[in-house]
Write a protein that holds these residues in place. Structure first.
Motif, mmCIF file in Angstrom:
data_model
loop_
_atom_site.group_PDB
_atom_site.id
_atom_site.type_symbol
_atom_site.label_atom_id
_atom_site.label_comp_id
_atom_site.label_asym_id
_atom_site.label_seq_id
_atom_site.Cartn_x
_atom_site.Cartn_y
_atom_site.Cartn_z
ATOM 1 N N MET B 124 0.876 -1.098 0.083
ATOM 2 C CA MET B 124 -0.071 0.010 0.110
ATOM 3 C C MET B 124 0.720 1.223 0.013
ATOM 4 N N THR B 125 2.276 1.123 0.328
ATOM 5 C CA THR B 125 3.129 2.315 0.275
ATOM 6 C C THR B 125 3.914 2.220 -1.268
ATOM 7 N N GLY B 126 3.505 1.319 -2.096
ATOM 8 C CA GLY B 126 4.001 1.379 -3.480
ATOM 9 C C GLY B 126 5.463 0.635 -3.423
ATOM 10 N N VAL B 127 5.685 -0.340 -2.570
ATOM 11 C CA VAL B 127 7.084 -0.928 -2.661
ATOM 12 C C VAL B 127 6.606 -2.092 -3.606
ATOM 13 N N THR B 128 7.645 -2.553 -4.385
ATOM 14 C CA THR B 128 7.626 -3.681 -5.434
ATOM 15 C C THR B 128 8.668 -4.434 -5.328
ATOM 16 N N ARG B 129 8.752 -5.482 -6.082
ATOM 17 C CA ARG B 129 9.919 -6.270 -6.016
ATOM 18 C C ARG B 129 11.121 -6.002 -6.635
ATOM 19 N N ARG B 130 10.960 -4.616 -7.349
ATOM 20 C CA ARG B 130 12.065 -3.897 -7.799
ATOM 21 C C ARG B 130 12.843 -3.173 -6.755
ATOM 22 N N ASP B 131 12.350 -3.080 -5.622
ATOM 23 C CA ASP B 131 12.855 -2.174 -4.490
ATOM 24 C C ASP B 131 13.864 -2.903 -3.864
ATOM 25 N N VAL B 132 14.655 -2.200 -3.272
ATOM 26 C CA VAL B 132 15.724 -2.676 -2.097
ATOM 27 C C VAL B 132 15.453 -2.297 -0.919
ATOM 28 N N PHE B 133 15.132 -3.011 -0.037
ATOM 29 C CA PHE B 133 14.746 -2.841 1.382
ATOM 30 C C PHE B 133 15.858 -2.973 2.601
ATOM 31 N N GLN B 134 16.240 -2.087 2.976
ATOM 32 C CA GLN B 134 17.223 -2.143 4.111
ATOM 33 C C GLN B 134 16.647 -1.872 5.432
ATOM 34 N N ASN B 135 16.775 -2.801 5.998
ATOM 35 C CA ASN B 135 16.052 -2.977 7.632
ATOM 36 C C ASN B 135 17.198 -2.677 8.645
ATOM 37 N N MET B 136 16.982 -1.309 9.110
ATOM 38 C CA MET B 136 17.920 -0.685 10.036
ATOM 39 C C MET B 136 17.556 -1.033 11.311
ATOM 40 N N MET B 137 16.404 -1.901 11.872
ATOM 41 C CA MET B 137 16.280 -2.007 13.119
ATOM 42 C C MET B 137 16.897 -3.503 13.520
ATOM 43 N N SER B 138 16.823 -3.447 14.816
ATOM 44 C CA SER B 138 17.677 -4.700 15.540
ATOM 45 C C SER B 138 17.029 -5.826 15.415
ATOM 46 N N TYR B 139 17.919 -6.708 14.666
ATOM 47 C CA TYR B 139 17.550 -8.251 14.766
ATOM 48 C C TYR B 139 17.523 -8.857 15.742
#
Lengths: 142, 434
Positions: B124-139
């Motif tokens: 719903m925010t328009g992210v697609t499979r072409r995006d690169v997502f960097q998760n900067m939260m603590s794992y």
């Protein structure tokens, strides 16, 4: 017009802050000709006359300091009674308010560093009065 | 017909209200029946004199007992587990700052459902499979890492599980792999924007960054706008809590007008935190959530302590799940100073409206009810005049007084001098000797 640039830097009023500022300037190989500190409660503003104001400003900003350049006038006066009075009197006669003012004596030359609202106007008036206004370069060779 | 890329589960997301409410009731009743086998809830039902089968309508949810953070701590580690241990696929704990942590278990199905909710948010925010997502939260134990990660993988975008790490490393990843979307806390977003500024990097020109999912700490609209301006990106508000899966409980859509709370997964109530009674429609109060689509550890009427209200009306995006307003505070964040109730967010709102003031602040309570607000001077807010700084300090104090009805002492400090954590920011230090 020959105004002089001072580096003004915001520093908290606690031990070690001046040392941080001077340390940064030392590492950048900046020579300090004069310094004043105006403090107000928990913070203060250091103003420095240095040989390379733009370099000093850059070095301080890079380390995260809030810093800026302020334009001031460096007037040479005689090192004798009444000399400061003559300058103050002259500015007063033209209704010019002196903001921050400091002075130093080096090699028998007395230099008055003054901040006014309109430096260009004050410069003209003081020059007309026959006073010598130092350029940035001259302040380094006193 | 091709599926609309703005939806992950379009049918569920746009379900007509009567059908959605019927589904909620069905799932609520299943959940209550399931919890009748958990000793903690069995005891609570007995105490309240209700039987699971008496829950017949949506309004009956109010007959159910509340669950509090204290209940989770007292029943730590496994007291609220609703499935046999071998059904548990994963454990997360809350980032609780005091005392015992709160444990939350996920079954295989729970992990998948939580990921679907994240996938809805991405779509719903328009992210697609072409995006690169960097998760900067603590794992690790914090849900912000893995739960988000699994959702992102559903979308099929490239996921960089960066974790919090150093800003140097974050930047390198962004540059080398063309990161377009990040998941970040608001305080770290500010810190990172400052870091880029110092490095002379213009995010608009030098990075591919377009969107940020910002959550894990409440923040104001002004903060959001500042992050958007500093990084040249769209910020979407993400709301969640460990007790309800973690992130993705509610999320902003492209309209950026409130956060859709996924009502097929949660029953939402807004109550008066003092009395526990329901608030009127659209009135602000404490958010209470019942997880109705979880197996391993559903919770009934969980007191989130987060303050919000339901935004009335339908959303232009077509989703029928109701929207909540951004969290305006936590009922247990409330400070009482000289008899006045104060929320840190009120202070933040004032500070963020002043461009001469930086992005970080600290509220200190000392002695006999003395409140000091430490604010950072923005590097651009300095003109070399000590007098102007004193004026600025007074102006901040005056604006705070107008907002809070208490005049705090304001201390202007150097930019970058207040503690910033890469996780959750600690904004209040209470050292009062009352």
């Amino acid at each position: 017009m020959s105004t002089v640039k001072l580096v003004a830097v915001f520093a908290e009023n606690r031990p070690g802050q001046a040392a941080r500022v001077t340390g940064i300037l030392a590492r950048a190989n900046i020579n300090i000709r004069s310094v004043t500190v105006a403090s107000s409660g928990n913070f203060g503003v250091m103003k420095l006359l240095v040989n390379h104001p733009d370099l000093a400003l850059h070095a301080l900003k890079r380390e995260g300091f809030a810093a800026t350049l302020t334009e001031v006038i460096a007037v040479e006066t005689a090192d004798k009674p009444g000399a400061l009075h003559a300058v103050a009197q002259c500015l007063a006669a033209h209704d010019i308010n002196l903001c921050n003012t400091s002075g130093f004596v080096a090699n028998d030359r007395a230099i008055l560093v003054i901040e006014v609202e309109d430096p260009a106007q004050a410069c003209r008036i003081l020059k007309k009065e026959g006073l010598h206004i130092l350029t940035q370069k001259e302040t380094l060779t006193i | 017909m091709l599926a609309n890329p703005m939806f992950w589960q379009q049918e569920m997301e746009t379900m007509e209200r009567p059908a959605l409410e019927a589904l909620q009731l069905k799932r609520l009743r299943q959940t209550v029946r399931r919890l009748g086998r958990v000793p903690f809830y069995r005891g609570k039902f007995l105490e309240a004199g209700i039987k699971p089968e008496q829950i017949k309508t949506a309004a009956d949810v109010r007959r159910l007992p509340f669950t509090t953070a204290a209940d989770l701590r007292e029943n730590y580690p496994e007291g609220l587990l609703a499935v046999p241990r071998q059904e548990v696929l994963r454990l997360h704990t809350s980032s609780g700052t005091t005392g015992k942590p709160k444990a939350l278990f996920f079954s295989r199905r729970d992990v998948d459902r939580a990921a679907d909710l994240i996938a809805r948010a991405f779509c719903m925010t328009g992210v697609t499979r072409r995006d690169v997502f960097q998760n900067m939260m603590s794992y690790g134990l914090f849900t912000g890492g893995l739960v988000m990660h699994y959702g992102a993988e559903k979308i099929g975008c490239m996921v960089i599980p960066a974790g919090p790490g150093t800003s140097e490393r974050q930047l390198l990843l962004m540059q080398d792999f063309g990161t377009t979307v990040v998941h970040i806390t608001p305080s770290y977003a500010f810190y990172f924007a400052d870091f880029l500024e110092k490095k002379g990097i213009d995010a608009r020109r030098d990075l591919a960054l377009r969107k940020a999912f910002v959550g894990a700490e409440p923040y104001t609209e002004e903060t959001k706008r500042k992050i958007e301006a500093a990084l040249g990106i769209d910020v979407y508000n993400s709301y969640g809590l460990t007790e309800m899966n973690g992130p993705g409980v509610a999320f902003e859509c492209g309209e950026k007008c409130g956060l859709h709370l996924w009502e097929d997964n949660f029953v939402l109530e807004i109550i008066n935190p003092a009395t526990g009674e329901p608030m009127g429609e659209g009135e602000p109060g404490e958010l209470v959530l019942t997880s109705i689509n979880r197996e391993a550890m559903p919770l009934l009427r969980y007191r989130t302590r987060d303050l919000t209200c339901v935004i009335p009306g339908a959303c232009a995006c077509g989703r029928t799940h109701r929207r909540i307003h951004r969290i305006t505070g936590r009922s247990d964040d409330m400070l009482i100073v000289r008899g006045v109730n104060i929320f840190p967010q009120q202070i933040e709102r004032v500070l963020m409206s002043m461009p001469q003031i930086g992005r970080n602040y600290l509220i200190q309570l000392e002695g006999l009810d003395e409140m000091t607000v430490k604010v950072e001077l923005s590097p651009t807010g300095f003109d070399g005049e000590v007098g102007h700084l004193t004026q600025l300090q007074n102006e901040v104090a005056e604006k705070l007084r107008a907002e809070l009805w208490v005049r705090p002492k304001v201390e202007l400090v150097a930019s970058g001098s207040l503690p910033v954590t890469e996780g959750k920011a600690k904004r209040v230090v209470d050292k009062r000797s009352l």
